[in-house]
Design a protein around this motif. Structure first.
Motif, PDB file in Angstrom:
ATOM      1  N   UNK A   1      -6.815 129.905 -60.191  1.00 57.62           N
ATOM      2  CA  UNK A   1      -7.667 130.007 -61.407  1.00 57.62           C
ATOM      3  C   UNK A   1      -7.284 130.715 -62.208  1.00 57.62           C
TER       4      UNK A   1
ATOM      5  N   UNK B   1     -10.134 134.453 -52.399  1.00 56.63           N
ATOM      6  CA  UNK B   1      -8.938 135.058 -53.104  1.00 56.63           C
ATOM      7  C   UNK B   1      -7.647 133.942 -53.449  1.00 56.63           C
ATOM      8  N   UNK B   2      -7.576 133.161 -52.662  1.00 54.97           N
ATOM      9  CA  UNK B   2      -6.423 131.896 -53.047  1.00 54.97           C
ATOM     10  C   UNK B   2      -6.817 131.061 -54.446  1.00 54.97           C
ATOM     11  N   UNK B   3      -8.150 130.412 -54.425  1.00 56.11           N
ATOM     12  CA  UNK B   3      -8.374 129.607 -55.470  1.00 56.11           C
ATOM     13  C   UNK B   3      -8.570 130.561 -56.456  1.00 56.11           C
ATOM     14  N   UNK B   4      -9.185 131.849 -56.407  1.00 59.66           N
ATOM     15  CA  UNK B   4      -9.192 132.731 -57.457  1.00 59.66           C
ATOM     16  C   UNK B   4      -7.870 132.890 -58.018  1.00 59.66           C
TER      17      UNK B   4
END
Lengths: 306, 294
Positions: free
Chosen positions: B136, B130-133
């Protein structure tokens, strides 16, 4: 994948065929790598940093500190691990075998089987938010069905099912098991439909009763389905989130209901973001999940590889 | 049905009755929570406030349903859900059919790796991504006509994209198992006739996979419609969220009136119930070949 070459195919693929195949594998693969695997790897990287989640320049490498902190100095971590293990054991020992049992009962050509199937599968069709709400009106200490029945029976107890840290995990597990049973039942029913009835008949001719037939003949023969069910059970237990999120009243783990997925969400989405910390928790969950994923993949693909 | 079976059924009638009693009992027990929600939703709030929830009804009405429908903007959130669910399910099925076709009908060297990559992707916990997404999504620009935020973040496209990418793994797994059961001779006959690969895919393989598509469409519609984790994290404006996450708002706004929330919650379940009942016949038979024959 355009460099891939056919091994056994006698006829060469034409250039049009190659372009078509490259496109139909290329686009889904790019989407998978970009939206799933890239973030997963980035989470791994972030777990070695400290970051408030706002400015990218504020990401600082701190090595294994997050992990050290989690294992030694983060009070909700071990309760969360314990609850995830309890969740897994409960689900594996009660709703899963029960779902298999129901599937076995329903697989014989009996009347009304579709009605029974629908009733038991119905909770699976509902969203976990709705399931959460339904159990809220059952567990509510003042207006809920359960305390209403207990009071009508004259017990005089006032039990806060979801507020009491000794009880609430079990209350949530019942709601979750209510749902899981139907899922397992359907998966197993599907497996049983592909089962060769001649094997069952042979067992019956040999004088095996229903239980013996199931345990000695049917269950071992359905190994592929059993593996799927095992993986589903492990993954659902590790990933358990929505139902606890709803019954616990949103962000912020409630005492007695800490779970890894909730701790990650708390750290990442909660008011004060500790991204590095949350990512390290996510990696812990990922590593445990990978054990299950690995088992599954090895079991599933080993025979194809030969 | 019994005459079609050859297995011995000496004590069958009594066993059948016992089995029916047991199954009916379990089925009823399973329905109790749902029936309780229906009962609650049919009673006016004033009635339950006065007499308690565990009481005989003085009056039953659909008033809570109309109130929930009108007061909480449910039609709007339903529409959001449709806009997310329909493209996500279609996209997932198309992508996974393509990948499954590739890995199951052609002997390329990296097929197993590809299949593993897709299958394992679906087994990753959503929280891991979830965080990188989220970051992004803040970086990917979209034109105005696609997203008024001009970003993948806070737009239905972003939710559709992650659903398709994430869910393709499961469908690819099921569909590739299914396609392996289709005899190779069928595509070889097409090759001899000089049909290009794309025609094989669209005109031979896809139509043969119809039962598997029915089963997967049922499951995926239910999962995607019911999901509320991705919108929770990736959609900022409450009015863009699908009905499942909007239901949480309803609970917040009307938490003192469980009758109304019960009606709202039950209404959100109607689309998935309809899908399930419509595709029920094909549902189990479609799953069968994907999982049973290993």
């Amino acid at each position: 994948m355009s460099s891939a070459t056919p091994r056994t195919r006698p006829r060469r693929l034409g250039p049009g065929d190659r372009i078509f195949l490259t496109v139909i594998i290329g686009i889904p693969l790019a989407a998978l790598l970009f939206f799933v695997w890239l973030p997963a790897l980035a989470s791994l990287g972030l777990s070695f940093t400290t970051w408030d989640g706002i400015e990218l320049a504020d990401i600082h490498w701190i090595g294994l500190d997050n992990y050290k902190e989690i294992f030694t100095n983060y009070p909700p971590f071990w309760p969360a691990v314990r609850h995830n293990v309890i969740w897994l054991l409960f689900t594996a020992l009660l709703p899963t075998p029960f779902g298999i049992f129901l599937a076995y009962q329903l697989d014989r050509k009996i009347r009304f089987t579709r009605i029974y199937q629908t009733a038991i599968f119905l909770p699976m069709v509902l969203s976990l938010a709705v399931v959460g709400f339904i159990w809220e009106i059952i567990y509510n200490p003042d207006t809920g069905l359960l305390n209403g029945i207990l009071n009508a029976a004259g017990s005089g107890h006032h039990i806060d099912w979801l507020g009491n840290p000794d009880l609430n995990l079990w209350a949530v597990l019942i709601a979750s098991g209510w749902r899981h049973t139907g899922y397992i039942m359907i998966l197993y029913l599907a497996g049983l439909k592909g089962f060769d009835p001649a094997l069952k008949e042979a067992a019956a001719l040999d004088g095996a009763n229903g239980r013996q037939t199931f345990l000695r003949v049917v269950f071992p023969a359905l190994k592929p389905v059993n593996i799927i069910i095992l993986v589903v059970t492990v993954m659902e237990s590790l990933r358990a989130f929505d139902i606890v999120y709803v019954l616990g009243g949103g962000v912020g783990s409630k005492p007695g209901m800490e779970l890894l997925s909730l701790l990650i969400t708390d750290n990442i989405i909660g008011e004060s973001s500790h991204i590095g910390y949350g990512s390290a928790l996510a990696v812990v969950l990922l590593l445990v999940s990978l054990a299950a994923i690995g088992t599954f993949l090895v079991q599933t693909f080993r025979k194809e590889d030969q | 049905m019994r005459e079609s079976q050859t297995r011995k059924t000496t004590s069958a009638p009594r066993r059948q009755t016992g089995r029916h009693l047991m199954l009916a009992g379990i089925a009823l027990l399973w329905l109790v929570p749902l029936l309780w929600a229906v009962y609650t939703s049919l009673r006016p709030y004033s009635d339950t406030a006065k007499h308690g929830y565990l009481s005989w009804p003085r009056s039953l009405s659909l008033g809570n349903f109309t109130d929930a429908w009108n007061q909480s903007g449910m039609p709007h959130f339903f529409w959001n859900s449709v806009l997310i669910t329909v493209p996500s399910v279609l996209g997932t099925l198309l992508f996974s059919a393509a990948v499954a076709f590739f890995v199951s009908r052609f002997d390329f060297r990296w097929n197993i790796v590809l299949l593993m990559l897709f299958t394992a992707g679906n087994l990753l916990p959503a929280q891991v991504l979830i965080t990188p997404l989220y970051r992004l999504y803040l970086l990917v620009p979209l034109p105005q006509w696609m997203s008024d935020s001009l970003l993948l973040y806070n737009s239905a496209w972003g939710i559709i994209a992650i659903h398709i990418a994430y869910q393709s793994g499961f469908c690819t797994f099921v569909l590739s198992n299914y396609m392996k059961t289709i005899p190779k001779e069928i595509s070889e006959a097409a090759l001899v006739d000089g049909a290009p690969v794309w025609r094989q895919f669209f005109q031979i393989i896809l139509p043969l996979c119809r039962p598997a598509f029915a089963a997967l469409a049922t499951l995926e519609s239910i999962w995607i419609y019911n999901d509320f984790f991705w919108p929770l994290a990736l959609i900022e404006s409450g009015d863009k969220r699908p009905i499942t996450s909007a239901l949480a708002n309803l609970q917040g706004a009307y938490f003192t009136n469980p009758n109304l929330i019960a009606a709202g919650a039950l209404m959100t379940a109607i689309p998935t119930l309809l899908v399930y009942f419509a595709l029920q016949r094909q549902f189990i038979s479609g799953l069968t070949i994907g999982s049973g024959k290993g």
